[in-house]
Write an enzyme that holds these catalytic residues in place. Structure first.
Site, mmCIF file in Angstrom:
data_model
loop_
_atom_site.group_PDB
_atom_site.id
_atom_site.type_symbol
_atom_site.label_atom_id
_atom_site.label_comp_id
_atom_site.label_asym_id
_atom_site.label_seq_id
_atom_site.Cartn_x
_atom_site.Cartn_y
_atom_site.Cartn_z
ATOM 1 C CG ASP A 420 -1.878 1.144 1.292
ATOM 2 O OD1 ASP A 420 -1.694 2.117 0.538
ATOM 3 O OD2 ASP A 420 -2.826 1.075 2.112
ATOM 4 C CG HIS A 421 3.257 4.013 -3.156
ATOM 5 N ND1 HIS A 421 4.173 4.606 -2.301
ATOM 6 C CD2 HIS A 421 3.871 3.969 -4.359
ATOM 7 C CE1 HIS A 421 5.266 4.907 -2.957
ATOM 8 N NE2 HIS A 421 5.119 4.526 -4.221
ATOM 9 N NE ARG A 422 -4.035 3.968 1.292
ATOM 10 C CZ ARG A 422 -5.201 3.556 1.798
ATOM 11 N NH1 ARG A 422 -6.231 4.396 1.872
ATOM 12 N NH2 ARG A 422 -5.339 2.314 2.242
#
Length: 448
Positions: A420-422
């Site tokens: 999850d790039h967040r």
């Protein structure tokens, strides 16, 4: 005073369920703690206990009924000395509320489209289909006993203003009786956390895909209705894939040392109360230790903050005949290989019989999906919130590798981590896989 027995919310995310079996009959006396029914959620079958005492006056929802909404009346409980005749008004009211729920959810059925000619332009056909209006859902749910709801209605108490003292925060009779009449919930200003994201709003307005039935003759396929688990998987993972910015990192791990260690430990296992370690048991342990070394990956996203977890709670994907479930090995970093191996086997068996409790498969901080036993070399997996990553594990196979300028044969396992790039940046994910590779290639490192 008769009260409605309502469809319970057996987990925080439950919206509806199947009333699998009634364990009481009309006219039976029940007391608090008695088992009334078996409720089937999307992934487990659980027992539903009585909260109040009384006598079953009327069963409103027959066993076997699917799609029963949470807080929908399912039976009438008569008070002490009350006859079924005295409860008729309550029964009629409950039956009316069920009809209202059904009519509110009913949608006008459009006439079935005629069988079209082979489509020349599929996109045009998709545009011609009407877009259904989005269904509004309540912002929150109040967990309260039926008696507490009845008293709150009489006193004019807003249940959302109370803090329940019952199990898992459930509001009970004493909470309502101690509240002042007319108590209302404070009006809170909207915050970014309670407002739907622009992306979520945009996705809700996307036109649906063309119905597959348009392209096939009825005699050419068998129609298998969706069960509750398949619906849940479709809904949850569609949202996850659409709303979570995935990226993928792949690494090869040489597992010859792991295979040798596994063989030696299995050979030394006691015959009674022993163990049989699998490659996946080593993977779970290595993943847990890697989370301790790179704690940035052991995290979850919220609108206001990143939650960095203190323990490695590893979800292990288990394939079922009717779907998929991910039971959790809690505090995996504290458990030995034999403990992990036996625990995963027990969880998997209970998952196949739908006997897992919600707390055994909901949550967790990281997940592993292993398709190596099916001969899959490598694949990518969809992140299952609240996790920020999932590790897709392929089969260990012999490959030719170059080492010190020489070609050798080694057993290599390919793993791919969906991130999850967040929460996780590329370099952070790479550091995690390096740590994982260290533990897998040299299992003795997990003893340090």
């Amino acid at each position: 005073m008769s009260i409605n027995i309502l469809m319970p919310a057996l987990s925080p995310t439950m919206e509806e369920g199947k009333l699998a079996k009634w364990l009481v009959n009309e006219g039976d006396d029940v007391k608090s703690g008695d088992i009334l029914a078996e409720i089937e959620t999307d992934k487990a079958t659980m027992e539903f206990e009585a909260v109040d005492e009384g006598r079953i006056g009327k069963i409103l929802v027959p066993e076997g009924t699917e799609g029963v909404k949470v807080n929908q009346p399912i039976a009438i409980l008569l008070g002490e000395g009350e006859s079924a005749g005295e409860g008729n008004k309550d029964i009629e009211s409950a039956m009316s509320s069920i009809k209202d729920l059904v009519s509110a959810e009913a949608k006008p059925t459009a006439p079935a489209p005629k069988k079209p000619e082979p489509p020349q332009s599929p996109p045009a056909k998709a545009e011609s289909r009407p877009v259904p209006a989005p269904i509004e859902k309540p912002a929150g749910r109040v967990f309260a006993s039926p008696l507490a709801r009845k008293i709150a209605e009489q006193k004019g108490v807003d249940l959302t203003a109370l803090h329940g003292s019952g199990p898992r925060g459930r509001i009970v009779k004493a909470d309502v009786e101690s509240a002042k009449a007319g108590t209302k919930a404070p009006t809170a200003k909207a915050t970014p956390a309670t407002q739907p994201s622009t992306l979520a709003a945009a996705i809700s307005g996307i036109a649906p895909l063309p119905d597959a039935k348009l392209y096939f003759k009825p005699d050419d396929y068998e129609e298998i209705p969706h069960d509750s688990m398949r619906k849940a998987i479709a809904k949850r993972l569609t949202s996850a894939k659409a709303l979570i910015p995935h990226f993928y990192l792949t690494i090869d791990c040489r597992i010859d040392e792991l295979m040798g260690t596994r063989a030696r430990l299995n050979a030394a296992a006691p015959k009674e109360n022993g163990y049989k370690l699998s490659v996946n048991d080593f993977v779970v342990k290595a993943a847990a230790f890697a989370l301790l070394r790179v704690p940035e990956v052991n995290a979850s996203w919220t609108d206001n903050a990143i939650l960095r977890h203190k323990h490695a709670d590893i979800g292990v994907a288990v394939a079922l005949d009717f779907g998929l479930i991910t039971p959790i090995v809690f505090h995996a970093e504290e458990k030995g290989l034999a403990h992990i191996s036996n625990e995963v086997k027990v969880l998997a068996e209970r998952a196949r019989t739908k006997k897992l409790k919600p707390q055994e498969f909901e949550g967790g901080t990281f997940a592993i999906s292993n398709l190596g036993m099916f001969g899959i070399r490598e694949f990518t997996a969809v992140i299952n919130p609240p996790h920020a990553a999932i590790l897709a594990v392929g089969a260990g196979e012999q490959r030719a590798i170059v080492r010190d300028g020489k070609v050798e044969i080694a057993t290599v396992m390919t793993v791919t981590m969906s991130c999850d790039h967040r929460v996780i940046d590329g370099a952070t994910g790479a550091r995690y896989l390096q740590a994982f590779k260290t533990f897998v290639e040299d299992p003795a490192a997990m003893l340090l």
